[in-house]
Design an enzyme around this catalytic site. Structure first.
Site, PDB file in Angstrom:
ATOM      1  N   HIS A  22       0.832  -1.203   0.000  1.00 31.28           N
ATOM      2  CA  HIS A  22       0.000   0.000   0.000  1.00 31.28           C
ATOM      3  C   HIS A  22       0.869   1.257   0.000  1.00 31.28           C
ATOM      4  CE1 HIS A  22      -2.328  -3.310   1.720  1.00 31.28           C
ATOM      5  NE2 HIS A  22      -3.421  -2.686   1.311  1.00 31.28           N
ATOM      6  N   HIS A  64      -3.961   3.259  -3.400  1.00 31.41           N
ATOM      7  CA  HIS A  64      -4.149   2.731  -2.039  1.00 31.41           C
ATOM      8  C   HIS A  64      -3.414   1.412  -1.815  1.00 31.41           C
ATOM      9  CE1 HIS A  64      -6.088   0.900   1.466  1.00 31.41           C
ATOM     10  NE2 HIS A  64      -6.244  -0.159   0.693  1.00 31.41           N
ATOM     11  N   GLU A  88     -18.130  -3.038  24.644  1.00 34.56           N
ATOM     12  CA  GLU A  88     -17.320  -4.247  24.789  1.00 34.56           C
ATOM     13  C   GLU A  88     -16.102  -4.244  23.862  1.00 34.56           C
ATOM     14  OE1 GLU A  88     -20.587  -4.249  24.207  1.00 34.56           O
ATOM     15  OE2 GLU A  88     -21.512  -5.112  25.993  1.00 34.56           O
ATOM     16  N   HIS A 108     -29.402 -14.206  25.020  1.00 36.10           N
ATOM     17  CA  HIS A 108     -28.373 -14.075  26.042  1.00 36.10           C
ATOM     18  C   HIS A 108     -27.663 -15.396  26.354  1.00 36.10           C
ATOM     19  CE1 HIS A 108     -29.910 -10.111  26.424  1.00 36.10           C
ATOM     20  NE2 HIS A 108     -29.254  -9.838  27.540  1.00 36.10           N
TER      21      HIS A 108
HETATM   22  C1  LIG Z   1     -11.824  -4.027   9.723  1.00 31.14           C
HETATM   23  C2  LIG Z   1     -11.272  -3.903   8.361  1.00 31.14           C
HETATM   24  N1  LIG Z   1     -12.104  -3.927   7.315  1.00 31.14           N
HETATM   25  C3  LIG Z   1     -11.611  -3.864   6.053  1.00 31.14           C
HETATM   26  C4  LIG Z   1     -10.275  -3.783   5.831  1.00 31.14           C
HETATM   27  C5  LIG Z   1      -9.728  -3.769   4.411  1.00 31.14           C
HETATM   28  N2  LIG Z   1      -9.226  -2.424   4.118  1.00 31.14           N
HETATM   29  C6  LIG Z   1      -7.926  -2.130   4.200  1.00 31.14           C
HETATM   30  S1  LIG Z   1      -7.639  -0.482   3.981  1.00 31.14           S
HETATM   31  C7  LIG Z   1      -9.280  -0.184   3.768  1.00 31.14           C
HETATM   32  C8  LIG Z   1      -9.820   1.204   3.593  1.00 31.14           C
HETATM   33  C9  LIG Z   1      -8.903   2.128   2.967  1.00 31.14           C
HETATM   34  O1  LIG Z   1      -9.310   3.442   3.196  1.00 31.14           O
HETATM   35  P1  LIG Z   1      -8.595   4.315   4.297  1.00 31.14           P
HETATM   36  O2  LIG Z   1      -8.777   3.719   5.614  1.00 31.14           O
HETATM   37  O3  LIG Z   1      -9.086   5.687   4.099  1.00 31.14           O
HETATM   38  O4  LIG Z   1      -7.067   4.205   3.928  1.00 31.14           O
HETATM   39  P2  LIG Z   1      -6.321   4.910   2.708  1.00 31.14           P
HETATM   40  O5  LIG Z   1      -6.747   4.224   1.461  1.00 31.14           O
HETATM   41  O6  LIG Z   1      -6.712   6.324   2.730  1.00 31.14           O
HETATM   42  O7  LIG Z   1      -4.887   4.691   2.994  1.00 31.14           O
HETATM   43  C10 LIG Z   1     -10.016  -1.344   3.847  1.00 31.14           C
HETATM   44  C11 LIG Z   1     -11.480  -1.411   3.656  1.00 31.14           C
HETATM   45  C12 LIG Z   1      -9.438  -3.762   6.962  1.00 31.14           C
HETATM   46  N3  LIG Z   1      -8.110  -3.695   6.850  1.00 31.14           N
HETATM   47  N4  LIG Z   1      -9.953  -3.801   8.209  1.00 31.14           N
END
Ligand SMILES: Cc1ncc(C[n+]2csc(CCOP(=O)(O)OP(=O)(O)O)c2C)c(N)n1
Ligand SMILES: [Mg+2]
Length: 680
Positions: free
Chosen positions: A52, A283, A430, A492
């Site tokens: 990334h 990304h 939680e 529950h």
């Molecule tokens: C709980 C969770 N859901 C989904 C993902 C997969 N995932 C990795 S980065 C991302 C989103 C990217 O957007 P952002 O957080 O804005 O990061 P950017 O692209 O700006 O670096 C997702 C959905 C993850 N890592 N964790």
């Protein structure tokens, strides 16, 4: 040709136009330091052919300002106890942390490690992982976990400052979080907690790049995030995330704030990439050789892949040593400090001498008195012995204190007014609780334990999983562990939760049968320095089944509680509240001339660690019958292909507990009938 049809330069997006303007600004030495992070992030991802690049390229400026001007840190000793904690919550941007560790001169993150980004056995793993490098404070990647873990670190700092004083404990917690981190529900819980506790030494730099994987964040989010955090009780600011002086001013203000601070750093994801900047395309994939070269050219970066010009490397190495003097003065203060030994012991995770004396006494008393109490009450009794003896134990409950029995009389609550308190009212949060507890454990000096209902372990599962992965000593007290809770009904009543927790690697799941096994489970959970434990405890009273308390028999995970009077015709294997049923069935079968043994199996994971001879001796070669008021999933491991399982087949129901046990056929009579059908 009509005037409006004239050929023009291709239209550029607002992000690319903004990028041009930023690139036209004078290039300062600090900008070049940030470019070193960008270049290494590009190179690491290109070499790995995955990763990334966008986030490190976008946040390099803000991170550089943080690392070079604010973070209290010394690369010579990245574990120095009073260092600032840095959490890269947006763990996908892992090259940012690896590039920083490399550039600032940390051992163990040389260029070879960067070249091996995302390869087997490289400390530069796909997402930052605790244990891979001492500079990595927490494992991140599941969005929302890092920022919530950081809240626990900041709470730990406040608590330990109250315990040991400011001269030993006085540091900040810094977080880089992405859009995804702030969208995840867990971060809402954690941010609310941070505001409530007034964690002024916590600062979050939000990579406000308006981009996530599916594109512009506007497709799914429309709230005013800063207003939301302000409502939680945070100080909030907005800066141009590529303007070093503006970032420095905001960070400086954060260090003076009595509230936690959120800084929205408006950035361009993939900054400097001429085509992909500002798009989701940067990304999570390599830029590709052409775009990578063009990005470096746009920065004026001429060094080859993984190369850093000497002047920039020197500046970064100087930044890595910035905290050296501060650390040395701290060491001098520690050397003279009256609480030195206690501080060092607590931070090393060593238990105090004679930590188990009081609980041993309690066990001796319980064996003599044989109280018929719920294991949640037995847990409270164990805590009454442990909490005064182990000052690191910090308890809590997610608004079920009276049901979980996790507080000990006289122990004050931890609050903004009294951080020295040792009981956290987490509210009904939680997930935030479990993540913050991970942060407390990672910080060091605290052994956190929680309380909620077993059925709500689902609400904490991602954080429990991370505790197991990170090998952290965290204890979850999960009461109301079966249909035995009765009238509250199937919403529950956990049925699949024991199986779901047992399947998490490195998590110890204890389901004690009585007062003694509960005390033993607590001893083991507190002693266990390399992973989390869960205690599944009954709401209903259970008779004392143990007649001995000398040896901790739970330590082997399972054992023969009551041997057969003759050669075994069957072995009844039960956990928790069903051990009582197994003993009643044994009595009836023995009466009928069928010798059977009863095995108590309070911790499958510890039992699995025993050698095969022990397994054979305990489980026997006769018919095996498993009894547990939960689903069968997983039991074949102990019962083999020919075993019988007596338990739940699906969800429970709302009724008094004794009616439910009869209704679902989890009774001594049912066990007796099943055994008789097979052995006669
Ligand atoms: C709980 C969770 N859901 C989904 C993902 C997969 N995932 C990795 S980065 C991302 C989103 C990217 O957007 P952002 O957080 O804005 O990061 P950017 O692209 O700006 O670096 C997702 C959905 C993850 N890592 N964790
Ligand atoms: Mg984003």
């Amino acid at each position: 040709m009509e005037p409006d049809k004239q050929p023009s330069t291709p239209e550029r997006s607002p992000a690319l136009l903004a990028q041009e303007a930023i690139l036209a600004r004078p290039v300062t030495p600090e900008r070049r330091m940030a470019d070193a992070i960008r270049a290494l992030a590009i190179d690491g991802v290109e070499a790995a052919k995955s990763g990334h690049p966008g986030m490190p390229m976008g946040m390099a400026d803000a991170a550089t300002v943080l690392f070079t001007r604010f973070l209290k840190h010394d690369a010579a000793d990245p574990r120095w106890p009073d260092r600032d904690r840095f959490v890269l919550s947006a763990g996908h941007g892992s090259m940012l942390i690896y590039a920083w560790l490399h550039l600032s001169g940390h051992a163990g993150m040389g260029v070879e490690e960067l070249r091996r980004f995302r390869q087997l056995h490289s400390p530069a793993a796909g997402h930052p992982e605790v244990g891979e490098h001492p500079g990595i404070e927490t494992t991140t990647g599941p969005l929302g976990q890092g920022i919530s873990t950081a809240v626990g670190m900041a709470m730990a700092e406040r608590h330990l400052a109250a315990r040991f004083g400011k001269s030993l404990v006085d540091h900040r917690t810094w977080v880089i979080a992405s859009d995804g981190d702030l969208q995840e529900g867990i971060s809402h819980e954690a941010a609310s907690l941070a505001g409530h506790f007034g964690l002024g030494k916590l600062t979050v730099l939000w990579d406000d790049n308006h981009i996530s994987i599916d594109g512009d964040t506007a497709i799914s989010v429309s709230e005013d995030t800063l207003a939301r955090f302000r409502a939680y009780g945070w100080a909030v600011r907005r800066v141009d995330g590529h303007d070093h002086e503006a970032i420095a001013a905001a960070l400086n203000a954060a260090t003076k704030s009595r509230k936690p601070t959120l800084i929205a750093c408006r950035t361009i994801i993939g900054f400097s990439a001429p085509k992909k900047a500002g798009t989701a395309g940067s990304h999570g994939a390599p830029l590709g050789p052409e775009e990578a070269a063009a990005a470096k050219a746009a920065l004026g970066w001429e060094a080859g892949p993984f190369e850093v010009p000497d002047d920039i490397r020197e500046s970064w190495e100087a930044a890595g040593k910035r905290g050296g003097g501060t650390r040395r003065s701290w060491l001098k203060r520690l050397a003279k400090h009256p609480q030195r030994a206690e501080f060092e012991r607590a931070m090393a995770g060593k238990l105090p001498e004679r930590w188990d004396a009081a609980i041993a006494e309690w066990k001796a008393k319980a064996v003599a008195e044989k109280p018929k109490i719920a294991t949640r009450i037995a847990s409270q009794k164990a805590l009454e012995a442990l909490v005064p003896a182990v000052p690191e134990l910090i308890g809590g409950s997610a608004d079920l204190t009276g049901s979980n029995n996790t507080n000990v009389k006289g122990v004050p609550a931890l609050s903004a007014e009294n951080f020295g308190g040792r009981f956290v009212h987490w509210g009904i949060r939680e997930h935030g609780m479990a993540a913050a507890m991970n942060g407390m454990a990672l910080h060091g000096g605290i052994i956190p334990y929680s309380g909620t209902f077993l059925v709500f372990s689902d609400y904490m599962r991602p954080s429990i999983r991370l505790a197991a992965l990170m090998r952290q000593r965290v204890v979850h007290v999960l009461t109301h562990d079966s249909i035995g809770l009765g009238e509250d009904g199937p919403t529950h009543q956990p049925v699949e939760h024991l199986a779901a927790l047992r399947v998490i690697p490195n998590l110890h799941v204890f389901r004690p049968a009585d007062v003694i096994e509960t005390a033993e489970a607590w001893e083991l959970a507190v002693k266990r320095a390399d992973g989390p434990s869960v205690l599944a405890l009954s709401r209903q009273n259970l008779p004392a089944v143990r007649t001995d308390a000398g040896e901790n028999r739970t330590a082997r995970g399972g054992y023969v509680l009551s041997e057969a009077s003759g050669e075994r015709r069957a072995t009844l294997i039960a956990t928790g509240s069903e051990v009582e049923i197994a003993l009643a069935a044994q009595a009836a079968l023995e009466e009928a001339g069928i010798p059977v043994a009863v095995v108590s199996l309070p911790c499958w994971e510890l039992f699995a660690l025993q050698d095969p001879t022990y397994h054979d001796a305990v489980l026997g070669s006769a018919l095996r019958v498993g009894i547990e008021a939960a689903l069968e999933f997983g039991w074949s491991r102990w019962l083999g292909p020919d075993g019988i399982f007596i338990g739940m087949q699906g969800f429970g129901a709302s009724a008094p507990a004794s009616d439910l046990y009869k209704h679902f056929g989890i009774t001594a009579d049912a066990v007796v009938a099943a055994v008789k059908r097979r052995v006669n």
